[in-house]
Design a protein around this motif. Structure first.
Motif, PDB file in Angstrom:
ATOM      1  N   TRP A 241       0.845  -1.207   0.000  1.00  0.00           N
ATOM      2  CA  TRP A 241       0.000   0.000   0.000  1.00  0.00           C
ATOM      3  C   TRP A 241       0.877   1.252   0.000  1.00  0.00           C
ATOM      4  O   TRP A 241       1.828   1.353   0.760  1.00  0.00           O
ATOM      5  N   VAL A 242       0.520   2.226  -0.869  1.00  0.00           N
ATOM      6  CA  VAL A 242       1.178   3.526  -0.883  1.00  0.00           C
ATOM      7  C   VAL A 242       0.103   4.580  -0.662  1.00  0.00           C
ATOM      8  O   VAL A 242      -0.837   4.680  -1.459  1.00  0.00           O
ATOM      9  N   PRO A 243       0.190   5.358   0.421  1.00  0.00           N
ATOM     10  CA  PRO A 243      -0.854   6.355   0.697  1.00  0.00           C
ATOM     11  C   PRO A 243      -0.991   7.360  -0.446  1.00  0.00           C
ATOM     12  O   PRO A 243      -0.064   7.571  -1.229  1.00  0.00           O
ATOM     13  N   TRP A 244      -2.169   7.998  -0.520  1.00  0.00           N
ATOM     14  CA  TRP A 244      -2.442   8.979  -1.571  1.00  0.00           C
ATOM     15  C   TRP A 244      -1.370  10.067  -1.614  1.00  0.00           C
ATOM     16  O   TRP A 244      -0.980  10.608  -0.588  1.00  0.00           O
ATOM     17  N   ARG A 245      -0.904  10.322  -2.782  1.00  0.00           N
ATOM     18  CA  ARG A 245      -0.070  11.477  -3.061  1.00  0.00           C
ATOM     19  C   ARG A 245      -0.344  11.885  -4.500  1.00  0.00           C
ATOM     20  O   ARG A 245      -0.489  11.044  -5.377  1.00  0.00           O
ATOM     21  N   ARG A 246      -0.421  13.179  -4.714  1.00  0.00           N
ATOM     22  CA  ARG A 246      -0.644  13.669  -6.068  1.00  0.00           C
ATOM     23  C   ARG A 246       0.476  13.179  -6.987  1.00  0.00           C
ATOM     24  O   ARG A 246       1.641  13.160  -6.588  1.00  0.00           O
ATOM     25  N   PRO A 247       0.163  12.751  -8.211  1.00  0.00           N
ATOM     26  CA  PRO A 247       1.209  12.286  -9.128  1.00  0.00           C
ATOM     27  C   PRO A 247       2.314  13.334  -9.283  1.00  0.00           C
ATOM     28  O   PRO A 247       2.048  14.538  -9.335  1.00  0.00           O
TER      29      PRO A 247
ATOM     30  N   GLY B 105       7.079   9.265  -7.361  1.00  0.00           N
ATOM     31  CA  GLY B 105       8.088   8.383  -7.938  1.00  0.00           C
ATOM     32  C   GLY B 105       9.111   7.940  -6.916  1.00  0.00           C
ATOM     33  O   GLY B 105       9.488   6.757  -6.856  1.00  0.00           O
ATOM     34  N   LEU B 106       9.583   8.880  -6.089  1.00  0.00           N
ATOM     35  CA  LEU B 106      10.526   8.535  -5.021  1.00  0.00           C
ATOM     36  C   LEU B 106       9.893   7.569  -4.019  1.00  0.00           C
ATOM     37  O   LEU B 106      10.533   6.611  -3.563  1.00  0.00           O
ATOM     38  N   ASP B 107       8.622   7.827  -3.675  1.00  0.00           N
ATOM     39  CA  ASP B 107       7.921   6.967  -2.703  1.00  0.00           C
ATOM     40  C   ASP B 107       7.828   5.530  -3.219  1.00  0.00           C
ATOM     41  O   ASP B 107       8.107   4.570  -2.479  1.00  0.00           O
ATOM     42  N   ILE B 108       7.446   5.359  -4.464  1.00  0.00           N
ATOM     43  CA  ILE B 108       7.272   4.009  -5.006  1.00  0.00           C
ATOM     44  C   ILE B 108       8.620   3.318  -5.144  1.00  0.00           C
ATOM     45  O   ILE B 108       8.758   2.113  -4.878  1.00  0.00           O
ATOM     46  N   ALA B 109       9.641   4.082  -5.546  1.00  0.00           N
ATOM     47  CA  ALA B 109      10.986   3.500  -5.643  1.00  0.00           C
ATOM     48  C   ALA B 109      11.439   2.992  -4.279  1.00  0.00           C
ATOM     49  O   ALA B 109      12.034   1.906  -4.162  1.00  0.00           O
ATOM     50  N   ALA B 110      11.144   3.760  -3.220  1.00  0.00           N
ATOM     51  CA  ALA B 110      11.528   3.347  -1.869  1.00  0.00           C
ATOM     52  C   ALA B 110      10.740   2.114  -1.433  1.00  0.00           C
ATOM     53  O   ALA B 110      11.290   1.208  -0.778  1.00  0.00           O
ATOM     54  N   VAL B 111       9.465   2.054  -1.773  1.00  0.00           N
ATOM     55  CA  VAL B 111       8.635   0.899  -1.429  1.00  0.00           C
ATOM     56  C   VAL B 111       9.185  -0.360  -2.088  1.00  0.00           C
ATOM     57  O   VAL B 111       9.292  -1.420  -1.454  1.00  0.00           O
TER      58      VAL B 111
ATOM     59  N   GLN C 182      10.185  -8.701  -2.114  1.00  0.00           N
ATOM     60  CA  GLN C 182       9.245  -9.760  -2.457  1.00  0.00           C
ATOM     61  C   GLN C 182       8.044  -9.226  -3.239  1.00  0.00           C
ATOM     62  O   GLN C 182       7.278 -10.007  -3.826  1.00  0.00           O
ATOM     63  N   ALA C 183       7.851  -7.906  -3.265  1.00  0.00           N
ATOM     64  CA  ALA C 183       6.642  -7.310  -3.857  1.00  0.00           C
ATOM     65  C   ALA C 183       6.733  -7.251  -5.376  1.00  0.00           C
ATOM     66  O   ALA C 183       7.806  -7.068  -5.951  1.00  0.00           O
ATOM     67  N   VAL C 184       5.574  -7.398  -6.018  1.00  0.00           N
ATOM     68  CA  VAL C 184       5.488  -7.288  -7.479  1.00  0.00           C
ATOM     69  C   VAL C 184       4.821  -5.988  -7.905  1.00  0.00           C
ATOM     70  O   VAL C 184       4.740  -5.689  -9.102  1.00  0.00           O
ATOM     71  N   GLY C 185       4.336  -5.228  -6.918  1.00  0.00           N
ATOM     72  CA  GLY C 185       3.681  -3.979  -7.256  1.00  0.00           C
ATOM     73  C   GLY C 185       3.079  -3.332  -6.034  1.00  0.00           C
ATOM     74  O   GLY C 185       3.321  -3.757  -4.889  1.00  0.00           O
ATOM     75  N   CYS C 186       2.308  -2.279  -6.265  1.00  0.00           N
ATOM     76  CA  CYS C 186       1.692  -1.562  -5.148  1.00  0.00           C
ATOM     77  C   CYS C 186       0.330  -1.025  -5.554  1.00  0.00           C
ATOM     78  O   CYS C 186       0.024  -0.863  -6.733  1.00  0.00           O
ATOM     79  N   VAL C 187      -0.496  -0.776  -4.539  1.00  0.00           N
ATOM     80  CA  VAL C 187      -1.772  -0.090  -4.707  1.00  0.00           C
ATOM     81  C   VAL C 187      -1.566   1.344  -4.257  1.00  0.00           C
ATOM     82  O   VAL C 187      -1.106   1.588  -3.135  1.00  0.00           O
TER      83      VAL C 187
END
Length: 679
Positions: free
Chosen positions: A152-158, A163-169, A175-180
């Motif tokens: 899970w990635v909390p709401w943030r405006r695109p 991009g930094l948040d998802i890269a860090a996740v 083990q993750a293949v993606g995020c919501v």
């Protein structure tokens, strides 16, 4: 030159994902691939990223729609990133990362693709994924649905920070293949195009299964008594009556083109007890509300309500909607915010009937409706397992009136002269009518191609570009029922009618003593009576729309010129010519302009001439039929043949915006026939 193999794999994957609406909506989402290529300057290797550019569509993406960037420069932006408060500045910095000409303009999601450490990345907006992303307890549901394979990635405006948040996740969750992405959609990645696509589909299908198995049976509540859908015929008849009225409401700030949808998804939602509460919450995913506005206008009457009461209530609701939208703007606007773009709804929901959606052209209106159907699916999924909880209103405003979004709108080309206008052209299957239809579409109009010959009408509609630009209708203009049906088709296809061209006709060339009463009646039924009936139906729609309009009669120089062996045809044309003056006098108070065009004989491409009229006129003048066009040309002052395109030019002159104060006029398009000069 063939695309790089990674770019080719990206395009193939995009087409597969984008062709299924369960995966993402039209022009929604983006995908990327990274690879090594030869730098033509140094001869050495350079790491590149190919990513869908701004405004493209995954399902139809081409190599020209990809932005191509150097990864070393893109990653170096992290070191100069000034923080969330100034992250919009990074969009301009993407231009300095382009490789060569760079291809398409990079989108706001470029950072997400470039900073995530994966060769292939997909960012999609599937209904199932957004349903979890927009649920009140989306983070918990993500864990229940996917375990630790999707984060899970909390709401943030695109933007760059997302991009930094998802890269860090990704870095923290190998083990993750993606995020919501909360309130937004999903992102998946993989080391190959196949793995990335597989991971995207895993997230989408797993979410679908989770919602189906865990969801309650009636997420929108029970059906409200009296709000069930009308039968198909009754439903569409009521929609056709309401369409011009609703279009007038949606066009108070600027004219709009419309689209009607009565799919089961829409009708079931509007029959449910919870639809007023849920619709008022508005859409959530940025891709949705940028096209649908933050919320729809919803009629609060059952389909059995009298028509007059329904129309009056829609007017009241529209006033309230505009006031509420202006208040929304005032609550959140800052000194540097773009000006309010308009307070009319983009989506209007009518219980028991369906949905009307609006936009600057038919495609935009249709896509807005498709996005609201996506939004209903999202709301259903969220309500089935939790409760629908869209992002905060202030965040919606930040995106709707984002400076970057405003800049994108300002880059759009200037609208064509007939943009948003809906035309109905009779006799449009050939000759003059076909040429008029082509010219109107070329200048931005949508066209209803009306002709007695179904095959010809359908062929012309296809030539014009299909359903987003033209639809075909079979019309015998002597039939009130067929004319009414044609206008119903027009208003349901495009929202209304603004421009009507009375062009249908036949011609019987006979001397007085050989002209029968049957000949006379047929000639007048088609041209005099037919154009009267079409104009009457057009006026009814245009008056309801309150947008003015144009009615153009294709009369003839024979309306004023007396020639031999032509009594029935010329008399019916004179009738049409005077209808122009009579209707101009009557309809002017409604802003409806009525004008006429008087062509000389248009031989080339003419269905009338090919059907025997040419042979008859040639016999009258004692010449060969294939010389008729040249004969007509030589008797003119300009010595030029009149072609269908010349008549179409005159139609545009009347309707294209320059002759705004002209009505009741006839324009000769005859290359100069002195005997037909208007006096």
């Amino acid at each position: 030159m063939a695309p790089h193999h990674e770019a080719a794999a990206l395009l193939a994957r995009s087409h597969r994902l984008g062709s299924d609406p369960r995966n993402t909506n039209y022009a929604g989402g983006n995908a990327s691939a990274k690879g090594t290529d030869t730098d033509p300057v140094t001869g050495g290797e350079v790491e590149l990223m190919w990513v869908k550019g701004s405004g493209g569509d995954l399902g139809t993406l081409t190599e020209d729609g990809l932005a191509v960037l150097r990864l070393d420069r893109l990653r170096a932006l992290v070191d100069v990133y000034p923080g969330v408060a100034r992250e919009d500045e990074m969009v301009a910095a993407f231009d300095y990362c382009l490789h060569g000409r760079g291809g398409a303009a990079p989108s706001i999601d470029t950072a997400m693709h470039g900073l995530v450490d994966a060769v292939h990345v997909d960012h999609l907006h599937p209904d199932s994924g957004i349903a979890i992303a927009c649920a009140a307890d989306g983070e918990r549901l993500t864990a229940e649905c996917f375990g630790d394979r999707v984060v899970w990635v909390p709401w943030r405006r695109p933007g760059f920070q997302l991009g930094l948040d998802i890269a860090a996740v990704k870095a923290a969750n190998p083990q993750a293949v993606g995020c919501v992405l909360g309130g937004h959609g999903i992102t998946a990645w993989g080391s190959t195009a196949e793995e990335c696509e597989s991971n995207s589909l895993y997230i989408i299908h797993t979410a679908e299964t989770f919602l189906a198995e865990r969801g309650k049976a009636e997420p929108f509540g029970p059906v409200i008594e009296g709000y069930a859908a009308l039968g198909s015929t009754e439903r569409r008849e009521r929609a056709a009556v309401l369409a011009p009225v609703i279009r007038s409401l949606a066009s108070r700030d600027r004219p709009q083109t419309g689209h009607f949808t009565d799919s089961g998804v829409v009708l079931d939602f509007l029959a449910s007890a919870e639809h007023p509460r849920i619709a008022a919450l508005g859409t959530s995913c940025p891709d949705h509300f940028l096209r649908t506005k933050v919320r729809p206008l919803v009629l609060d009457l059952p389909p059995s309500a009298p028509l007059e009461e329904t129309v009056a209530r829609l007017e009241e609701l529209h006033i309230a909607y505009r006031e509420e939208y202006a208040a929304y703007y005032q609550r959140h606007a800052e000194p540097g915010s773009p000006a309010m773009r308009g307070a009319d709804p983009a989506i209007v929901l009518i219980p028991g009937v369906g949905m009307f959606s609006f936009g600057k052209d038919k495609q935009t209106a249709r896509v807005a409706g498709e996005f609201y159907v996506n939004a209903i699916n999202v709301m259903r999924g969220a309500e089935a397992v939790s409760s629908y909880a869209p992002i905060e209103e202030s965040e919606k405003f930040r995106i709707e009136y984002w400076a970057l979004e405003e800049a994108k709108l300002q880059r759009l080309p200037k609208p064509k002269p007939l943009a948003t206008r809906v035309a109905l052209v009779t006799g449009a299957g050939s000759g003059i009518g076909r040429a008029i239809a082509h010219r109107l579409v070329a200048e931005g109009a949508c066209v209803v191609v009306a002709d007695l010959n179904t095959e010809s009408a359908e062929k012309v509609a296809e030539e014009l570009g299909g359903a987003d630009r033209a639809v075909a209708v079979t019309v015998d203009v002597t039939s009130e029922e067929q004319i009414a049906a044609a206008f119903r088709t027009a208003v349901l296809a495009f929202g209304g009618v603004d421009l009507v061209v009375n062009n249908a006709g036949i011609s019987l060339s006979k001397p007085l003593l050989e002209t029968t009463a049957k000949d006379w009646d047929l000639q007048h039924d088609i041209m005099a009576r037919g154009s009267f009936l079409v104009s009457k139906q057009a006026a009814q729609v245009m008056i309801a729309q309150k947008l003015g309009g144009d009615i153009v009669y294709i009369a003839s120089k024979n309306a004023v010129f007396a020639g031999p062996h032509n009594i029935a045809y010329s008399a019916s044309k004179a009738n049409q010519a005077h209808q122009v003056r009579l209707l101009a006098a009557e309809l002017g108070e409604h802003g409806i302009r009525v004008n006429g065009i008087n062509p000389d004989g248009v031989v080339r491409g003419s269905g009338i001439f090919a059907g025997g009229w040419g042979a008859q006129r040639a016999a009258t003048y004692g010449i060969e039929e294939d010389k008729l066009g040249a004969f007509y040309a030589q008797r003119t002052l300009l010595k030029q043949e009149v072609l269908p395109e010349h008549v179409a030019n005159a139609v545009l002159a009347f309707t294209g915006g320059d002759l705004t104060h002209t009505t009741g006029l006839h324009i000769p398009v005859d290359a100069g026939v002195a005997a037909a000069f208007l006096r």
